[in-house]
Write an enzyme that holds these catalytic residues in place. Sequence first.
Site, PDB file in Angstrom:
ATOM      1  N   THR A 265       0.843  -1.207   0.000  1.00 32.60           N
ATOM      2  CA  THR A 265       0.000   0.000   0.000  1.00 32.60           C
ATOM      3  C   THR A 265       0.869   1.244   0.000  1.00 32.60           C
ATOM      4  O   THR A 265       1.992   1.210   0.509  1.00 32.60           O
ATOM      5  CB  THR A 265      -0.952   0.035   1.218  1.00 32.60           C
TER       6      THR A 265
ATOM      7  N   LYS B 185     -11.107   4.081  17.144  1.00 32.66           N
ATOM      8  CA  LYS B 185     -11.166   3.537  15.780  1.00 32.66           C
ATOM      9  C   LYS B 185     -10.493   2.163  15.747  1.00 32.66           C
ATOM     10  O   LYS B 185     -11.010   1.219  15.152  1.00 32.66           O
ATOM     11  CB  LYS B 185     -10.501   4.488  14.786  1.00 32.66           C
TER      12      LYS B 185
ATOM     13  N   GLY C 141      -9.049   9.930   5.116  1.00 36.01           N
ATOM     14  CA  GLY C 141     -10.161   9.655   4.202  1.00 36.01           C
ATOM     15  C   GLY C 141     -11.474  10.263   4.679  1.00 36.01           C
ATOM     16  O   GLY C 141     -11.556  11.458   4.975  1.00 36.01           O
TER      17      GLY C 141
ATOM     18  N   ARG D 112     -10.783  -2.293   9.295  1.00 37.52           N
ATOM     19  CA  ARG D 112      -9.398  -2.739   9.074  1.00 37.52           C
ATOM     20  C   ARG D 112      -8.901  -3.577  10.257  1.00 37.52           C
ATOM     21  O   ARG D 112      -8.277  -4.619  10.072  1.00 37.52           O
ATOM     22  CB  ARG D 112      -8.505  -1.507   8.862  1.00 37.52           C
TER      23      ARG D 112
ATOM     24  N   ASN E 205      -0.805   4.102   1.012  1.00 42.30           N
ATOM     25  CA  ASN E 205      -1.649   4.983   1.829  1.00 42.30           C
ATOM     26  C   ASN E 205      -1.069   5.080   3.249  1.00 42.30           C
ATOM     27  O   ASN E 205      -1.053   4.090   3.991  1.00 42.30           O
ATOM     28  CB  ASN E 205      -3.077   4.411   1.837  1.00 42.30           C
TER      29      ASN E 205
ATOM     30  N   ASP F 217      -7.506  -3.415   0.547  1.00 43.58           N
ATOM     31  CA  ASP F 217      -8.366  -2.620  -0.319  1.00 43.58           C
ATOM     32  C   ASP F 217      -9.617  -2.310   0.479  1.00 43.58           C
ATOM     33  O   ASP F 217     -10.215  -3.207   1.077  1.00 43.58           O
ATOM     34  CB  ASP F 217      -8.727  -3.339  -1.621  1.00 43.58           C
ATOM     35  N   SER F 218      -9.989  -1.049   0.507  1.00 47.24           N
ATOM     36  CA  SER F 218     -11.060  -0.653   1.409  1.00 47.24           C
ATOM     37  C   SER F 218     -11.844   0.512   0.835  1.00 47.24           C
ATOM     38  O   SER F 218     -11.445   1.111  -0.169  1.00 47.24           O
ATOM     39  CB  SER F 218     -10.466  -0.291   2.776  1.00 47.24           C
TER      40      SER F 218
ATOM     41  N   GLY G 109      -2.182   6.512   5.904  1.00 46.64           N
ATOM     42  CA  GLY G 109      -3.155   6.261   6.969  1.00 46.64           C
ATOM     43  C   GLY G 109      -3.260   4.768   7.257  1.00 46.64           C
ATOM     44  O   GLY G 109      -3.269   4.335   8.421  1.00 46.64           O
ATOM     45  N   LYS G 110      -3.316   3.972   6.193  1.00 50.03           N
ATOM     46  CA  LYS G 110      -3.370   2.511   6.368  1.00 50.03           C
ATOM     47  C   LYS G 110      -2.079   2.010   7.025  1.00 50.03           C
ATOM     48  O   LYS G 110      -2.115   1.178   7.938  1.00 50.03           O
ATOM     49  CB  LYS G 110      -3.504   1.810   5.003  1.00 50.03           C
TER      50      LYS G 110
HETATM   51  P1  ITT Z   1      -3.466   1.718  -1.771  1.00 49.90           P
HETATM   52  O1  ITT Z   1      -4.284   1.218  -2.947  1.00 49.90           O
HETATM   53  O2  ITT Z   1      -2.062   2.056  -2.133  1.00 49.90           O
HETATM   54  O3  ITT Z   1      -3.558   0.800  -0.584  1.00 49.90           O
HETATM   55  P2  ITT Z   1      -5.544   3.733  -1.630  1.00 49.90           P
HETATM   56  O4  ITT Z   1      -5.810   4.899  -0.728  1.00 49.90           O
HETATM   57  O5  ITT Z   1      -5.656   3.988  -3.120  1.00 49.90           O
HETATM   58  O6  ITT Z   1      -4.100   3.126  -1.278  1.00 49.90           O
HETATM   59  P3  ITT Z   1      -7.825   1.982  -1.764  1.00 49.90           P
HETATM   60  O7  ITT Z   1      -7.812   1.851  -3.230  1.00 49.90           O
HETATM   61  O8  ITT Z   1      -8.075   0.761  -0.917  1.00 49.90           O
HETATM   62  O9  ITT Z   1      -6.459   2.562  -1.201  1.00 49.90           O
HETATM   63  O10 ITT Z   1      -8.890   3.094  -1.370  1.00 49.90           O
HETATM   64  C1  ITT Z   1      -9.267   3.263  -0.055  1.00 49.90           C
HETATM   65  C2  ITT Z   1      -9.999   4.589   0.117  1.00 49.90           C
HETATM   66  O11 ITT Z   1     -11.151   4.363   0.956  1.00 49.90           O
HETATM   67  C3  ITT Z   1      -9.104   5.559   0.885  1.00 49.90           C
HETATM   68  O12 ITT Z   1      -8.411   6.382  -0.009  1.00 49.90           O
HETATM   69  C4  ITT Z   1     -10.115   6.302   1.728  1.00 49.90           C
HETATM   70  O13 ITT Z   1     -10.657   7.334   0.976  1.00 49.90           O
HETATM   71  C5  ITT Z   1     -11.201   5.274   1.994  1.00 49.90           C
HETATM   72  N1  ITT Z   1     -10.948   4.556   3.274  1.00 49.90           N
HETATM   73  C6  ITT Z   1     -10.591   3.261   3.437  1.00 49.90           C
HETATM   74  N2  ITT Z   1     -10.420   2.982   4.734  1.00 49.90           N
HETATM   75  C7  ITT Z   1     -10.647   4.121   5.394  1.00 49.90           C
HETATM   76  C8  ITT Z   1     -10.601   4.474   6.744  1.00 49.90           C
HETATM   77  O14 ITT Z   1     -10.245   3.597   7.689  1.00 49.90           O
HETATM   78  N3  ITT Z   1     -10.883   5.727   7.069  1.00 49.90           N
HETATM   79  C9  ITT Z   1     -11.222   6.627   6.130  1.00 49.90           C
HETATM   80  N4  ITT Z   1     -11.278   6.398   4.824  1.00 49.90           N
HETATM   81  C10 ITT Z   1     -10.986   5.135   4.449  1.00 49.90           C
END
Ligand code: ITT
Length: 198
Positions: A7, A175, A153, A181, A9, A70-71, A11-12
């Site tokens: 990932t 959270k 997010g 997650r 992201n 993926d979320s 935050g993740k």
């Molecule tokens: P990677 O694919 O690199 O992991 P990404 O941000 O593109 O990063 P995703 O395609 O899984 O990841 O999209 C997830 C989106 O969903 C993320 O950008 C947030 O906008 C939202 N999201 C997922 N989990 C969240 C959370 O715990 N809190 C807030 N928003 C979340």
Amino acid sequence: MRLVLATTNSGKIDEIKRLYKEFEVVAFTELLDIGEIVENGKTFAQNAMIKANAVYSALEDKRAIVLSDDSGISVDVLDGAPGIYSARYARVGADDQENLQKLIDELKIANATSSLAHYTAAISIVSHNCSYTMHGWMHGRVIDEVMGDRGFGYDPIFIPNGYNKTLGELDDEVKQSISHRSKALKIAKSVLSTIKNH
Ligand code: ITT
């Protein structure tokens, strides 16, 4: 055990590191430069597996274990949107702020000040001889106003069931104890313990 996170992201990454203190966790971007991974799956599970496989195939060390996430958020009055498109809701390449604003705008268009909603997380694990995907969900509602700045997010407009504040206002520990997650990562931990014993 070393885990390579598929990932980008942050935050993740922060949330996974907080829950996986016993693992050596490293983001794939520290090891590889493989460009953009095309997430063309139709479900969270498919996209999670696409990311984990893409990173595993590119790694030189085939003993590595890769974990992806993926979320997204699904909003009832928007017929489940943005769902798997949560990261690119406003446009491809949008940041969290733009996506959040787009969701507020869509609520207004739908004449809703709030709506039932839920987050989904699909976590995939890929190693040399196995692959797994598990899910977690968090239910609550979204509101048409940004409250707080914690999390990432859509957190500043999401109020989890059982609370009267958004995840933007609640402590990170809250959270962590209820999130989509965290739930999927908890299952993933027991899967990882079986891989360790192979
Ligand atoms: P990677 O694919 O690199 O992991 P990404 O941000 O593109 O990063 P995703 O395609 O899984 O990841 O999209 C997830 C989106 O969903 C993320 O950008 C947030 O906008 C939202 N999201 C997922 N989990 C969240 C959370 O715990 N809190 C807030 N928003 C979340």
